[in-house]
Scaffold this motif. Structure first.
Motif, short mmCIF file in Angstrom:
data_model
loop_
_atom_site.label_atom_id
_atom_site.label_comp_id
_atom_site.label_asym_id
_atom_site.label_seq_id
_atom_site.Cartn_x
_atom_site.Cartn_y
_atom_site.Cartn_z
N HIS A 1 4.73 -6.39 20.24
CA HIS A 1 5.43 -7.63 20.58
C HIS A 1 6.93 -7.43 20.48
O HIS A 1 7.66 -8.32 20.09
CB HIS A 1 4.99 -8.76 19.66
N GLY A 2 7.37 -6.20 20.80
CA GLY A 2 8.80 -5.95 20.87
C GLY A 2 9.44 -5.61 19.55
O GLY A 2 10.64 -5.61 19.42
N HIS A 3 8.62 -5.32 18.52
CA HIS A 3 9.17 -4.99 17.22
C HIS A 3 8.94 -3.52 16.94
O HIS A 3 7.94 -3.14 16.34
CB HIS A 3 8.51 -5.83 16.12
N ALA A 4 9.86 -2.67 17.38
CA ALA A 4 9.79 -1.24 17.01
C ALA A 4 10.24 -1.12 15.56
O ALA A 4 11.38 -1.44 15.23
CB ALA A 4 10.68 -0.43 17.93
N HIS A 5 9.36 -0.69 14.67
CA HIS A 5 9.66 -0.70 13.25
C HIS A 5 10.59 0.45 12.89
O HIS A 5 10.49 1.55 13.40
CB HIS A 5 8.36 -0.58 12.45
N ALA A 6 11.48 0.19 11.95
CA ALA A 6 12.39 1.23 11.49
C ALA A 6 11.67 2.29 10.67
O ALA A 6 12.11 3.42 10.57
CB ALA A 6 13.50 0.60 10.65
N ASP A 7 10.55 1.91 10.05
CA ASP A 7 9.85 2.82 9.15
C ASP A 7 8.43 3.01 9.65
O ASP A 7 7.56 2.22 9.38
CB ASP A 7 9.85 2.22 7.73
N ASP A 8 8.22 4.05 10.44
CA ASP A 8 6.93 4.28 11.07
C ASP A 8 6.11 5.24 10.22
O ASP A 8 5.71 6.30 10.69
CB ASP A 8 7.14 4.81 12.49
N HIS A 9 5.88 4.88 8.95
CA HIS A 9 5.17 5.76 8.03
C HIS A 9 3.69 5.42 8.00
O HIS A 9 3.27 4.33 8.36
CB HIS A 9 5.73 5.61 6.60
N ASP A 10 2.90 6.39 7.47
CA ASP A 10 1.49 6.18 7.17
C ASP A 10 0.68 5.85 8.41
O ASP A 10 -0.17 4.97 8.40
CB ASP A 10 1.32 5.08 6.12
N HIS A 11 0.96 6.55 9.51
CA HIS A 11 0.21 6.34 10.72
C HIS A 11 -0.69 7.53 10.96
O HIS A 11 -0.31 8.68 10.80
CB HIS A 11 1.16 6.16 11.91
N GLY A 12 -1.93 7.24 11.41
CA GLY A 12 -2.85 8.30 11.78
C GLY A 12 -3.68 8.83 10.62
O GLY A 12 -4.48 9.73 10.82
N HIS A 13 -3.54 8.30 9.43
CA HIS A 13 -4.33 8.76 8.29
C HIS A 13 -5.70 8.11 8.32
O HIS A 13 -5.84 6.91 8.54
CB HIS A 13 -3.63 8.41 6.96
N ASP A 14 -6.73 8.87 8.04
CA ASP A 14 -8.08 8.35 7.95
C ASP A 14 -8.39 8.09 6.49
O ASP A 14 -8.61 9.02 5.72
CB ASP A 14 -9.07 9.38 8.54
N HIS A 15 -8.41 6.83 6.13
CA HIS A 15 -8.65 6.48 4.73
C HIS A 15 -10.12 6.52 4.37
O HIS A 15 -10.47 6.55 3.21
CB HIS A 15 -8.07 5.10 4.42
N GLY A 16 -11.01 6.46 5.38
CA GLY A 16 -12.42 6.67 5.15
C GLY A 16 -13.04 5.72 4.15
O GLY A 16 -13.86 6.11 3.34
N HIS A 17 -12.67 4.44 4.19
CA HIS A 17 -13.27 3.50 3.26
C HIS A 17 -13.64 2.23 3.99
O HIS A 17 -13.20 1.99 5.11
CB HIS A 17 -12.31 3.19 2.11
N ALA A 18 -14.48 1.41 3.34
CA ALA A 18 -14.85 0.13 3.93
C ALA A 18 -13.61 -0.76 4.05
O ALA A 18 -12.62 -0.58 3.33
CB ALA A 18 -15.90 -0.57 3.05
N ALA A 19 -13.67 -1.73 4.96
CA ALA A 19 -12.55 -2.63 5.18
C ALA A 19 -12.19 -3.33 3.87
O ALA A 19 -13.04 -3.59 3.03
CB ALA A 19 -12.90 -3.67 6.24
N VAL A 20 -10.89 -3.58 3.70
CA VAL A 20 -10.43 -4.28 2.51
C VAL A 20 -11.18 -5.60 2.39
O VAL A 20 -11.30 -6.34 3.35
CB VAL A 20 -8.91 -4.54 2.59
N GLY A 21 -11.70 -5.88 1.22
CA GLY A 21 -12.45 -7.11 1.02
C GLY A 21 -13.95 -6.91 0.94
O GLY A 21 -14.66 -7.83 0.62
N GLU A 22 -14.45 -5.70 1.22
CA GLU A 22 -15.88 -5.46 1.10
C GLU A 22 -16.20 -4.84 -0.25
O GLU A 22 -15.44 -4.05 -0.78
CB GLU A 22 -16.35 -4.53 2.22
N ILE A 23 -17.36 -5.21 -0.79
CA ILE A 23 -17.75 -4.70 -2.10
C ILE A 23 -19.27 -4.68 -2.19
O ILE A 23 -19.94 -5.46 -1.50
CB ILE A 23 -17.15 -5.57 -3.23
N GLY A 24 -19.79 -3.77 -3.00
CA GLY A 24 -21.22 -3.77 -3.26
C GLY A 24 -21.54 -4.67 -4.44
O GLY A 24 -22.25 -5.66 -4.31
N GLU A 25 -20.99 -4.34 -5.60
CA GLU A 25 -21.13 -5.17 -6.80
C GLU A 25 -19.79 -5.24 -7.50
O GLU A 25 -19.05 -4.25 -7.54
CB GLU A 25 -22.16 -4.61 -7.78
N PHE A 26 -19.48 -6.39 -8.07
CA PHE A 26 -18.29 -6.57 -8.89
C PHE A 26 -18.70 -7.48 -10.03
O PHE A 26 -18.93 -8.68 -9.84
CB PHE A 26 -17.14 -7.18 -8.09
#
Length: 398
Positions: A55-80
């Motif tokens: 949307h026209g916002h080229a970020h000044a800090d283009d860090h942490d792109h392309g990393h595969d974190h390999g985890h379930a989406a934030v907010g998912e849990i089995g037991e807590f």
């Protein structure tokens, strides 16, 4: 994420002196930023919008792109599951389908409670909390919760909540894996101070289920009737399951299977009670019973326990005086309570007399401390709870 913000659009990585916000899907959501000093939340900003997509916002800090974190989406849990470390690590609250079963222990003013956790990720792996650099368990004030009532100290595998002033607030617990927030619980209430709810498991019951809980806490120092709230029954089943597994690991699968099947029935029962409660107008959700056995029920399902013909938690006390009976009749008239319920373990004659003099319905029997014979309408715990709520609806809904 800000309260009520759209989920599934961003995920976060906190690094102490900076944060990363990763876009998951195009859209708009909002976030809040917080400052925590020595484990205590000191400030949370108002929400600010985050737009994901081009949307026209080229970020000044283009860090942490392309990393595969390999985890379930934030907010998912089995037991807590939350453990009370001051009560032999008993499970006091746990998450099921994004809502809490159970509750936290009351926190004394000037003292603290110590809580541990059992965390199972969405992929079914138990998360070892012994090394906080790998898996970290933390607590913080919930968004918009009352401040100045509690403070926190995080220890990695457990947390301390210290009472600063009497009152009620709410907290959230989080699991962080290698510095990345993986899950944050819904808010759960924390009660600081002595409010007459020194329950059998010393837990306050201030559940927020979207119901009106503006009831009076009229029972005394010890209320054993935890089973009158189905969410407490579920916690008990899980504790029984765990104790049996520890004592007899050879048959662990059987205990887990049986517990899962029964918990599913209890969860359906809990939903059924909530559905029937919705048919009762809020102003008519009042209970006058044989003895004060229904505060857990009232807390869970949004009733007010107005009073009892015996005037106490126990059925073994002295008979009420004429003045106490007159005061109860006046309270029924003043509040507009529609009925007086007799219980299966008390003599119904006094309840009938109170109902007649107050000019309201006499209804019998509610089941409190004992089941009926097997095969009857209240021969099991589930049958008892269904019978009670159906009787209440019949008496209070119209």
């Amino acid at each position: 994420l800000a309260s009520d913000a759209a989920e599934g659009i961003v995920e976060f990585v906190d690094h102490g002196d900076h944060v990363h916000i990763r876009g998951l899907a195009e859209g708009s959501t909002s976030v809040v930023f917080s400052w925590i000093h020595r484990g205590e939340l000191r400030y949370t900003t108002p929400p600010i919008a985050v737009q994901v997509g081009d949307h026209g916002h080229a970020h000044a800090d283009d860090h942490d792109h392309g990393h595969d974190h390999g985890h379930a989406a934030v907010g998912e849990i089995g037991e807590f599951r939350i453990l009370d470390r001051g009560a032999n690590r008993a499970v006091v609250a746990d998450i099921d389908n994004d809502h809490w079963h159970g509750s936290l222990p009351n926190v004394p003013v000037g003292d603290r409670i110590s809580l541990g956790a059992i965390i199972v990720s969405a992929d079914g792996r138990d998360r070892d909390l012994s090394d906080p650099a790998v898996n970290d368990f933390t607590v913080a004030l919930a968004s918009d919760a009352a401040e100045g009532i509690v403070e926190f100290v995080d220890h990695g595998d457990h947390v301390h909540i210290r009472g600063l002033a009497e009152g009620s607030t709410s907290v959230v617990f989080s699991w962080t894996h290698r510095g990345e927030l993986r899950y944050t619980t819904p808010p759960i209430a924390v009660q600081v101070g002595d409010h007459g709810h020194a329950h059998a498991d010393d837990h306050g019951h201030d559940h927020d289920h979207g119901h009106d809980h503006d009831h009076d806490h009229v029972h005394g120092d010890f209320d054993p009737h935890v089973w009158q709230s189905v969410d407490s029954a579920i916690v008990m089943v899980r504790n029984i399951r765990d104790a049996l597994v520890d004592a007899d690991p050879v048959n662990a699968d059987l205990y887990r299977s049986n517990a899962s099947a029964y918990i599913a029935e209890l969860e359906e029962l809990d939903r059924y009670i909530f559905e029937l409660v919705e048919t009762i107008p809020h102003e008519r959700r009042m209970l006058v019973t044989g003895h004060l056995a229904y505060q857990y029920f009232a807390d869970r399902y949004g009733f007010r326990q107005i009073g009892a013909t015996l005037g106490s938690i126990t059925t073994e006390g002295a008979d009420p005086s004429a003045g106490e009976i007159a005061a109860l009749i006046n309270e029924i008239r003043a509040t507009g309570a529609p009925a007086v319920f007799a219980e299966n373990i008390t003599n119904p004659s006094l309840a009938r007399r109170v109902a007649d003099e107050a000019g309201v319905r006499f209804v019998s029997p509610l089941y409190s401390d004992a089941l009926d014979v097997p095969g009857s309408a209240a021969g099991t715990y589930i049958d008892m709870m269904r019978h009670n709520i159906e009787l209440m609806v019949d008496a209070l809904a119209f």
